[in-house]
Design an enzyme around this catalytic site. Structure first.
Site, PDB file in Angstrom:
ATOM      1  N   VAL A  44      -3.974   3.965   1.288  1.00  0.00           N
ATOM      2  CA  VAL A  44      -2.544   3.679   1.096  1.00  0.00           C
ATOM      3  C   VAL A  44      -2.061   2.711   2.182  1.00  0.00           C
ATOM      4  CG1 VAL A  44      -0.237   4.671   0.961  1.00  0.00           C
ATOM      5  CG2 VAL A  44      -2.173   5.925  -0.018  1.00  0.00           C
ATOM      6  N   CYS A  45      -2.456   2.985   3.413  1.00  0.00           N
ATOM      7  CA  CYS A  45      -2.049   2.130   4.538  1.00  0.00           C
ATOM      8  C   CYS A  45      -2.528   0.700   4.330  1.00  0.00           C
ATOM      9  CB  CYS A  45      -2.616   2.666   5.853  1.00  0.00           C
ATOM     10  SG  CYS A  45      -2.050   4.327   6.247  1.00  0.00           S
ATOM     11  N   THR A  46      -3.722   0.539   3.795  1.00  0.00           N
ATOM     12  CA  THR A  46      -4.255  -0.810   3.571  1.00  0.00           C
ATOM     13  C   THR A  46      -3.345  -1.576   2.615  1.00  0.00           C
ATOM     14  OG1 THR A  46      -6.492   0.043   3.923  1.00  0.00           O
ATOM     15  CG2 THR A  46      -6.306  -2.081   2.790  1.00  0.00           C
ATOM     16  N   LEU A  49       0.098  -2.494   4.400  1.00  0.00           N
ATOM     17  CA  LEU A  49       0.078  -3.581   5.386  1.00  0.00           C
ATOM     18  C   LEU A  49      -0.106  -4.937   4.706  1.00  0.00           C
ATOM     19  CD1 LEU A  49      -1.564  -2.196   8.607  1.00  0.00           C
ATOM     20  CD2 LEU A  49       0.671  -1.825   7.665  1.00  0.00           C
TER      21      LEU A  49
END
Ligand code: BEZ
Length: 210
Positions: A44-46, A49
């Site tokens: 999810v973070c990928t 960002l």
């Protein structure tokens, strides 16, 4: 102490992918979107960002800039950057704070121990050029954020700082706005010569001049 709207955003100095960040100095006279993500090398973070990198021109149009944070070390941030560019098509183009000592996450209350006692949740702080906190959002690790919503609120904040209006539900730039309840009808005649639609005495909609 929990940070609240209107508080001065705490200043800090911390390592980042763009070198040491002295936060207030880095902000200069711009708005800042300070956001935490739980962990590097996570899916999810990928996506988040990559999206914030894609939206950089939108932040710039609003005199704003983004800065991310997780409690991972700087080496991990640098090692992860390639995955963001490769999978999302946008290279990291804003600083990512390496808050391994949790200095910033603790200052901003980004670790919620009953959700996860070591990693940051998905916090967002919108901070104005006077360094005041203007928006606080908190999402769980499992839900990626909608950064269009953050742009939308930036538009609303920047508009309502300059005009005596408020923005209604689901408002977006260009839509009709609400005349602030503190404005009398006499004042409204001066301020909004284009007129307004009085749905109730306290709900007066008007179109903003371009
Ligand atoms: C993610 O970014 O995919 C993630 C990070 C921490 C927990 C769950 C998901």
């Amino acid at each position: 102490m929990t940070l609240q709207l209107g508080d001065t955003a705490p200043d800090f100095s911390q390592d980042s992918t763009s070198g040491t960040i002295n936060f207030h100095e880095w902000m200069g006279d711009q708005w800042a979107i300070l956001f935490s993500h739980p962990k590097d090398f996570t899916p999810v973070c990928t996506t988040e960002l990559g999206e914030v990198a894609r939206l950089k021109p939108e932040f710039e149009k609003r005199n704003a800039k983004a800065i991310g944070l997780s409690v991972d070390p700087l080496d991990d941030h640098h090692a992860w950057k390639g995955d963001i560019e490769q999978t999302q098509g946008h290279a990291l183009n804003f600083p990512l704070l390496a808050d391994a000592d949790r200095k910033v996450s603790q200052l901003y209350g980004m670790i919620h121990p009953n959700a996860n006692d070591t990693l940051t949740v998905r916090s967002v702080f919108v901070i104005d050029p006077k360094k005041k906190v203007r928006l606080i959002l908190t999402y769980p690790a499992s839900a990626g954020r909608n950064f269009q919503e953050i742009l939308r609120v930036l538009d609303s904040l920047q508009l309502t700082d300059n005009e005596r209006v408020a923005t209604p539900v689901n408002w977006k730039d260009g839509d009709d706005v609400i005349i602030a309840p503190s404005v009398s009808n006499e004042e409204a005649n001066e301020l909004f010569p284009q007129g307004w639609d009085e749905k109730t005495p306290y709900l007066r909609m008007t179109k903003l001049k371009k």
